[in-house]
Scaffold this motif. Structure first.
Motif, mmCIF file in Angstrom:
data_model
loop_
_atom_site.group_PDB
_atom_site.id
_atom_site.type_symbol
_atom_site.label_atom_id
_atom_site.label_comp_id
_atom_site.label_asym_id
_atom_site.label_seq_id
_atom_site.Cartn_x
_atom_site.Cartn_y
_atom_site.Cartn_z
ATOM 1 N N PHE A 1 39.313 43.277 46.821
ATOM 2 C CA PHE A 1 39.765 44.600 47.769
ATOM 3 C C PHE A 1 39.961 44.236 49.161
ATOM 4 C CE2 PHE A 1 36.400 46.159 50.615
ATOM 5 C CZ PHE A 1 36.051 46.960 50.455
ATOM 6 N N ILE A 2 39.146 43.440 50.081
ATOM 7 C CA ILE A 2 40.226 43.312 51.255
ATOM 8 C C ILE A 2 41.479 43.144 51.648
ATOM 9 C CG2 ILE A 2 40.083 42.313 53.716
ATOM 10 C CD1 ILE A 2 36.935 42.995 53.425
ATOM 11 N N ALA A 3 42.059 42.607 50.723
ATOM 12 C CA ALA A 3 43.374 42.584 50.968
ATOM 13 C C ALA A 3 44.070 44.344 50.442
ATOM 14 C CB ALA A 3 44.054 41.089 50.246
ATOM 15 N N GLY A 4 43.348 44.754 49.272
ATOM 16 C CA GLY A 4 43.960 45.512 49.365
ATOM 17 C C GLY A 4 43.465 47.267 49.786
ATOM 18 N N GLY A 5 42.610 46.866 50.418
ATOM 19 C CA GLY A 5 42.064 47.722 51.858
ATOM 20 C C GLY A 5 43.597 47.637 52.526
ATOM 21 N N TYR A 6 43.915 46.174 53.512
ATOM 22 C CA TYR A 6 44.745 46.554 54.597
ATOM 23 C C TYR A 6 46.279 46.128 54.193
ATOM 24 C CZ TYR A 6 45.802 44.232 58.735
ATOM 25 O OH TYR A 6 46.432 44.301 59.681
ATOM 26 N N TYR A 7 46.731 45.696 52.816
ATOM 27 C CA TYR A 7 48.012 45.335 52.699
ATOM 28 C C TYR A 7 48.131 46.361 51.524
ATOM 29 C CZ TYR A 7 47.756 40.896 55.207
ATOM 30 O OH TYR A 7 46.968 40.057 56.545
ATOM 31 N N MET B 1 43.830 60.154 49.540
ATOM 32 C CA MET B 1 42.651 59.001 49.048
ATOM 33 C C MET B 1 42.757 57.492 49.797
ATOM 34 S SD MET B 1 42.079 57.319 45.773
ATOM 35 C CE MET B 1 39.885 56.995 45.214
ATOM 36 N N ASN B 2 41.116 57.707 50.703
ATOM 37 C CA ASN B 2 40.871 56.131 52.298
ATOM 38 C C ASN B 2 41.760 55.092 50.883
ATOM 39 O OD1 ASN B 2 39.481 54.086 53.250
ATOM 40 N ND2 ASN B 2 39.183 56.051 54.696
ATOM 41 N N TRP C 1 40.225 52.252 51.402
ATOM 42 C CA TRP C 1 39.343 51.678 51.549
ATOM 43 C C TRP C 1 38.632 51.914 50.063
ATOM 44 C CZ3 TRP C 1 39.662 46.661 53.362
ATOM 45 C CH2 TRP C 1 40.141 46.407 54.361
ATOM 46 N N VAL C 2 38.110 53.255 50.005
ATOM 47 C CA VAL C 2 38.081 53.800 48.801
ATOM 48 C C VAL C 2 38.920 53.565 47.207
ATOM 49 C CG1 VAL C 2 36.892 55.491 48.416
ATOM 50 C CG2 VAL C 2 36.561 55.738 50.717
ATOM 51 N N TYR C 3 40.218 53.158 47.655
ATOM 52 C CA TYR C 3 41.253 53.082 46.598
ATOM 53 C C TYR C 3 40.834 51.718 46.464
ATOM 54 C CZ TYR C 3 45.564 52.829 43.477
ATOM 55 O OH TYR C 3 46.571 52.186 43.051
ATOM 56 N N SER C 4 40.708 51.079 47.158
ATOM 57 C CA SER C 4 40.511 49.319 46.483
ATOM 58 C C SER C 4 39.487 48.865 46.419
ATOM 59 C CB SER C 4 40.754 48.539 48.168
ATOM 60 O OG SER C 4 41.105 46.839 48.152
ATOM 61 N N LEU C 5 38.372 50.002 46.543
ATOM 62 C CA LEU C 5 37.131 49.363 46.232
ATOM 63 C C LEU C 5 37.031 50.170 44.721
ATOM 64 C CD1 LEU C 5 34.280 48.357 46.677
ATOM 65 C CD2 LEU C 5 33.872 51.331 46.935
ATOM 66 N N VAL C 6 37.350 51.379 44.474
ATOM 67 C CA VAL C 6 38.143 51.997 43.050
ATOM 68 C C VAL C 6 38.583 51.167 42.241
ATOM 69 C CG1 VAL C 6 38.477 53.680 41.748
ATOM 70 C CG2 VAL C 6 37.308 54.055 43.527
ATOM 71 N N VAL C 7 39.689 50.241 42.247
ATOM 72 C CA VAL C 7 40.051 49.816 41.815
ATOM 73 C C VAL C 7 39.517 48.126 41.220
ATOM 74 C CG1 VAL C 7 43.037 48.152 41.988
ATOM 75 C CG2 VAL C 7 42.997 51.081 42.036
ATOM 76 N N ASN C 8 39.573 47.495 42.918
ATOM 77 C CA ASN C 8 39.211 45.995 42.553
ATOM 78 C C ASN C 8 37.723 45.981 41.844
ATOM 79 O OD1 ASN C 8 41.098 44.615 43.415
ATOM 80 N ND2 ASN C 8 41.173 45.988 45.280
ATOM 81 N N GLY C 9 37.024 46.809 42.094
ATOM 82 C CA GLY C 9 35.107 47.720 41.735
ATOM 83 C C GLY C 9 35.767 47.289 40.745
ATOM 84 N N GLY C 10 36.411 47.552 40.553
ATOM 85 C CA GLY C 10 36.577 48.289 38.690
ATOM 86 C C GLY C 10 36.883 46.955 38.435
ATOM 87 N N SER C 11 37.380 46.524 38.517
ATOM 88 C CA SER C 11 37.928 45.492 37.601
ATOM 89 C C SER C 11 37.323 44.475 38.031
ATOM 90 C CB SER C 11 39.603 44.570 38.225
ATOM 91 O OG SER C 11 40.364 45.130 38.157
ATOM 92 N N ALA C 12 36.401 44.110 39.041
ATOM 93 C CA ALA C 12 35.360 43.425 39.475
ATOM 94 C C ALA C 12 34.163 43.150 37.984
ATOM 95 C CB ALA C 12 34.920 43.132 40.342
ATOM 96 N N ILE C 13 33.723 44.758 37.777
ATOM 97 C CA ILE C 13 32.900 44.920 36.448
ATOM 98 C C ILE C 13 33.162 45.160 34.972
ATOM 99 C CG2 ILE C 13 31.681 47.286 35.750
ATOM 100 C CD1 ILE C 13 31.680 48.428 38.601
ATOM 101 N N ALA C 14 34.270 45.481 34.781
ATOM 102 C CA ALA C 14 35.016 45.269 33.859
ATOM 103 C C ALA C 14 34.848 43.449 33.371
ATOM 104 C CB ALA C 14 36.855 45.297 33.847
#
Length: 193
Positions: free
Chosen positions: A138-144, A153-154, A156-169
């Motif tokens: 998530f940190i790398a996604g938002g920053y890099y 789309m922000n 950080w929101v995009y990174s949260l959706v992608v990495n949060g979704g991966s974590a939940i999955a």
């Protein structure tokens, strides 16, 4: 006494190498969900079980080794490394943090030896390892990776959706596999001396 300690260390090292190889092999299975960049990481399952079997240090070293292998065999060639710091974060640190599932080693070992259910503990400590890994992503996604976010789309929101979704999955995946293996947990997790 020294021979027993050496034999045990060798056994843990061999088990760790096998788990690392298995986790890496599982990375070659198709693992996207169809949702943009949300992925299953099947190698998390054996690594988390290994963390419950051997503890935080061996699991962290196996996760680190898996991350290095993934970087060399897939990451660099797939264009998933934007710069050295991002590669270090997402392959060295993130994969090693899965070993935090091993913080539940003592409780899970004790509960198994006492014939208590370990499901709640296994889910909690397994989730700790997964969430730790995807927090780094998530940190790398938002920053890099922010420039890859959909227009407007922000990042950080995009990174949260992608990495949060991966974590939940992946948490769901681990829960399902742990439930399927529940009858075999004692055999899988408690090493024979």
């Amino acid at each position: 006494m020294e021979k027993t300690k050496d034999k045990n260390a060798l056994q843990v090292t061999v088990e760790g190498a096998i788990i690392t190889a298995f986790a890496m092999a599982l990375n070659y299975l198709p693992h996207t969900t169809g949702i943009s960049a949300v992925e299953f990481s099947y190698g998390l399952v054996p690594l988390i079980i290994f963390a419950f079997r051997r503890g935080i240090v061996p699991a962290t070293l196996s996760g680190l080794t898996w991350g290095i292998l993934d970087l060399i065999l897939r990451g660099i060639g797939d264009g998933s490394v934007l710069n050295p710091l991002q590669g270090f974060l997402e392959y060295f640190i993130a994969f090693a943090l899965v070993g935090l599932a091993g913080t539940g080693y003592t409780k899970i070992q004790s509960d198994l030896r006492s014939n208590k259910s370990i499901m709640l503990s296994a889910i909690l400590f397994g989730s700790l390892g997964i969430v730790s890994k995807y927090f780094i992503h998530f940190i790398a996604g938002g920053y890099y990776w922010g420039s890859y976010a959909p227009k407007g789309m922000n990042p950080w929101v995009y990174s949260l959706v992608v990495n949060g979704g991966s974590a939940i999955a992946n948490i769901i995946l681990v829960i399902v596999v742990l439930l399927l293996l529940s009858r075999s947990m004692k055999t899988l997790i408690i090493p024979k001396n």
